[in-house]
Design an enzyme around this catalytic site. Structure first.
Site, PDB file in Angstrom:
ATOM      1  N   LYS A 179       0.864  -1.186   0.000  1.00 42.28           N
ATOM      2  CA  LYS A 179       0.000   0.000   0.000  1.00 42.28           C
ATOM      3  C   LYS A 179       0.894   1.229   0.000  1.00 42.28           C
ATOM      4  CE  LYS A 179      -1.586   2.861   2.805  1.00 42.28           C
ATOM      5  NZ  LYS A 179      -1.478   4.023   1.915  1.00 42.28           N
ATOM      6  N   GLU A 254      10.284   1.529  10.210  1.00 40.05           N
ATOM      7  CA  GLU A 254      11.292   2.570  10.010  1.00 40.05           C
ATOM      8  C   GLU A 254      10.548   3.884  10.174  1.00 40.05           C
ATOM      9  OE1 GLU A 254      13.158   5.368   8.791  1.00 40.05           O
ATOM     10  OE2 GLU A 254      13.256   4.559   6.741  1.00 40.05           O
ATOM     11  N   CYS A 288      13.808  11.137   6.315  1.00 36.67           N
ATOM     12  CA  CYS A 288      13.825  10.796   7.748  1.00 36.67           C
ATOM     13  C   CYS A 288      15.233  10.812   8.340  1.00 36.67           C
ATOM     14  CB  CYS A 288      13.120   9.478   8.007  1.00 36.67           C
ATOM     15  SG  CYS A 288      13.747   8.162   6.983  1.00 36.67           S
ATOM     16  N   GLU A 387      10.996  16.439  14.572  1.00 35.54           N
ATOM     17  CA  GLU A 387      11.396  16.331  13.174  1.00 35.54           C
ATOM     18  C   GLU A 387      10.696  17.443  12.373  1.00 35.54           C
ATOM     19  OE1 GLU A 387       9.901  12.730  11.267  1.00 35.54           O
ATOM     20  OE2 GLU A 387      11.874  12.436  10.386  1.00 35.54           O
TER      21      GLU A 387
HETATM   22  P1  ADP Z   1       3.432  11.005   6.725  1.00 37.40           P
HETATM   23  O1  ADP Z   1       2.928  11.849   7.834  1.00 37.40           O
HETATM   24  O2  ADP Z   1       4.840  11.213   6.399  1.00 37.40           O
HETATM   25  O3  ADP Z   1       2.547  10.962   5.508  1.00 37.40           O
HETATM   26  P2  ADP Z   1       2.300   8.524   7.576  1.00 37.40           P
HETATM   27  O4  ADP Z   1       2.795   7.627   8.667  1.00 37.40           O
HETATM   28  O5  ADP Z   1       0.977   9.161   7.774  1.00 37.40           O
HETATM   29  O6  ADP Z   1       3.465   9.545   7.318  1.00 37.40           O
HETATM   30  O7  ADP Z   1       2.249   7.739   6.192  1.00 37.40           O
HETATM   31  C1  ADP Z   1       3.103   6.680   5.852  1.00 37.40           C
HETATM   32  C2  ADP Z   1       2.266   5.559   5.254  1.00 37.40           C
HETATM   33  O8  ADP Z   1       1.370   5.092   6.250  1.00 37.40           O
HETATM   34  C3  ADP Z   1       1.387   5.992   4.081  1.00 37.40           C
HETATM   35  O9  ADP Z   1       1.305   4.936   3.138  1.00 37.40           O
HETATM   36  C4  ADP Z   1       0.040   6.207   4.741  1.00 37.40           C
HETATM   37  O10 ADP Z   1      -1.039   6.054   3.845  1.00 37.40           O
HETATM   38  C5  ADP Z   1       0.044   5.088   5.748  1.00 37.40           C
HETATM   39  N1  ADP Z   1      -0.891   5.261   6.859  1.00 37.40           N
HETATM   40  C6  ADP Z   1      -1.353   6.412   7.386  1.00 37.40           C
HETATM   41  N2  ADP Z   1      -2.227   6.164   8.386  1.00 37.40           N
HETATM   42  C7  ADP Z   1      -2.325   4.819   8.494  1.00 37.40           C
HETATM   43  C8  ADP Z   1      -3.057   3.915   9.340  1.00 37.40           C
HETATM   44  N3  ADP Z   1      -3.878   4.362  10.269  1.00 37.40           N
HETATM   45  N4  ADP Z   1      -2.882   2.586   9.163  1.00 37.40           N
HETATM   46  C9  ADP Z   1      -2.049   2.117   8.227  1.00 37.40           C
HETATM   47  N5  ADP Z   1      -1.333   2.908   7.395  1.00 37.40           N
HETATM   48  C10 ADP Z   1      -1.459   4.242   7.516  1.00 37.40           C
END
Ligand code: ADP
Length: 483
Positions: A179, A254, A288, A387
């Site tokens: 995903k 990570e 990161c 960050e």
């Molecule tokens: P950023 O703030 O840098 O976008 P995120 O952690 O929100 O970092 O996003 C990293 C990945 O995690 C993306 O693919 C995002 O769609 C996914 N993501 C965000 N929220 C969730 C969640 N609740 N469960 C699983 N994956 C998630």
């Protein structure tokens, strides 16, 4: 209208070798440099996630039993296709996430290098033979793939953050459901096309886009998913750990970083300036492991700032497709606002802006921030504790080695740290004292396929890259044989 025909028809899910999901409704993919819609991709949910996991589970039965040399050939083929289509993939990356084209080209090579490395490592998944517990006993240790892998990836390195998981997973004999981040699904879809072209059997590699919470929840509750690998924010990582409890999944994370860069009085200042520029401003500071705070020893504080300011003044901000641009747009308005908040907080508490200190919101979807240096910062400022994920760097003065180690380690994060000194004795002691998974000593760009990348403390669990990077995709089976 689309700015670019990114794929022929394939802005879709890739499940079991089929391009699907037109009927699911869609969300827009936006070019952060222009605000224009580049594509629409499916809004998938639990049903599609379960289908993808089922496809990966079925494919696992035969993929895991292939000779490692056969898997290796498929993986290498995908890398070759990436090289052959470097320009195409680089352009897609710049269009959907904004990094300068030269950086996107670099990322294609870097992303392919993980496939190349793990195509080799596939052949080196060794077991062990252990002396038996009696004359009639033999003991073997066998390494086997962990099973179906769910991979959740971020937008800042849309290709490399996929291949760093895909390479070792396929090499180990796992199948995978990916995903990608909402902002960067097109690079991921292109990679799926390359997997298809390489002839990877149906169901071995799958991809879907949609609601992250719903897809994440469907992964975490499905007992057929045996491994979750995630790169992204610490908040989501912590949530995944909680969600993994019910089905006791293997999990690699990570997460965020807050990297210090320490410049000692005996550093090569020119080298340190180049390192600081490369690490801080690459990808507009949206990395990161990028330098997030700089500590400079008192006696070289002014000298470093003068040289650093001069180098920063030459950086050009703009659309990453244009020649000579060093810093592209921020990924979105939320990212921009965070950067602005960090700068305003620092200035309100007494920091001085050396250069930059402002940005521009062109519209809801397009924001640029000028490369910024802050000096005379103090430990109570937000920018020294969180960050920033943008092109801003605060500089603080220090006197002694003990003092600066305390500053550097005083963080819940432990991903990357950097320092510059030409003194080997001092450097060795500093390296050993830093609580970080990655240490760059006179080197601010440490990422490479053959080295284990990952963080300590709240920066993550597990390592990606190197011989360590395949471990999370392997189980250990101990066989006790009675003769
Ligand atoms: P950023 O703030 O840098 O976008 P995120 O952690 O929100 O970092 O996003 C990293 C990945 O995690 C993306 O693919 C995002 O769609 C996914 N993501 C965000 N929220 C969730 C969640 N609740 N469960 C699983 N994956 C998630």
């Amino acid at each position: 209208m689309s700015e670019v025909q990114v794929t022929e028809k394939k802005h879709l899910n890739f499940i079991n070798g089929e391009w699907t999901g037109v009927e699911l409704g869609s969300f827009d993919v936006i070019n952060p440099a222009t605000g224009k819609v580049i594509a629409n991709v499916p809004k998938s949910g639990k049903k599609e996630t379960d289908e993808a996991v089922e496809a990966a589970h079925t494919a696992y039965q035969s993929w895991s039993k292939l000779a490692s040399t056969e898997r290796s050939q498929y993986i290498r083929k995908v890398a070759e296709i990436m090289h052959a289509n470097k320009e195409e993939l680089a352009k897609i990356m710049t269009l959907e996430m904004g990094k300068p084209l030269a950086e996107s080209r670099g990322e294609v090579i870097y992303a392919a290098s993980f496939l190349e490395w793990y195509a080799e490592e596939a052949r080196r998944v060794y077991g062990r033979t252990i002396p038996g517990k009696s004359a009639n006993n033999r003991i073997q240790v066998v390494r086997q793939p962990v099973g179906v892998v769910a991979a959740i990836t971020p937008w800042n390195f849309p290709a490399a953050m996929i291949t760093r998981k895909l390479g070792p997973a396929l090499a180990a004999g796992c199948t995978i459901v990916i995903k990608p981040a909402e902002s960067t699904p097109l690079t991921a879809m292109k990679l799926m096309e390359y997997c298809e072209e390489a002839g990877i059997p149906n169901g071995v590699v799958n991809l879907l886009t949609g609601n992250p919470g719903e897809i994440g929840e469907a992964f975490m509750s499905n007992p057929k998913v045996r491994k979750v690998t995630f790169t992204g924010s610490t908040a989501v990582g912590k949530q995944l750990i909680r969600q993994s409890a019910d089905t006791v999944k293997n999990i690699s994370l990570e997460l965020g970083g807050h990297a210090p860069l320490i410049i000692f009085e005996d550093a090569d200042i020119e080298k340190a300036v180049q390192g600081a520029i490369a690490s801080k401003f690459r990808n507009a500071g949206q990395t990161c492991i990028c330098v997030n705070r700089i500590y400079v020893q008192s006696s070289v504080y002014d000298k470093f700032i003068t040289a650093f300011k001069e180098a920063v003044s030459r950086l050009k901000v703009g659309n990453g497709l244009n020649d000579g641009v060093d810093i592209g747009p921020m990924i979105n308005k939320a990212g921009y606002e965070k950067v602005e908040k960090h700068v305003q907080d620092a200035v309100s508490k007494g920091a001085e802006v050396v250069i930059g200190g402002r940005g521009e919101i062109i519209n809801e979807n397009v924001c640029y921030y000028q490369p910024t240096i802050l000096k005379d910062v103090s430990a109570d400022m937000v920018v020294m504790n969180e960050e920033t994920f943008g092109p801003v760097v605060p500089i603080q003065r220090f006197e002694t080695d003990e003092e600066v180690i305390e500053y550097a380690n005083n963080s819940p994060y432990g991903l990357a740290a950097y320092f510059y000194t030409e003194n080997v004795t001092r450097g060795t002691k500093i390296m050993e004292s830093l609580d970080f998974g990655i240490v760059g000593w006179n080197d601010a760009l440490p990422s490479t396929a053959q080295a284990p990348f990952g963080g300590m403390k709240e920066s993550g669990i597990g390592r990606e890259g190197g011989i360590e990077g395949i471990e999370p995709y392997l189980e250990t089976k101990y066989v006790s044989l009675g003769l």
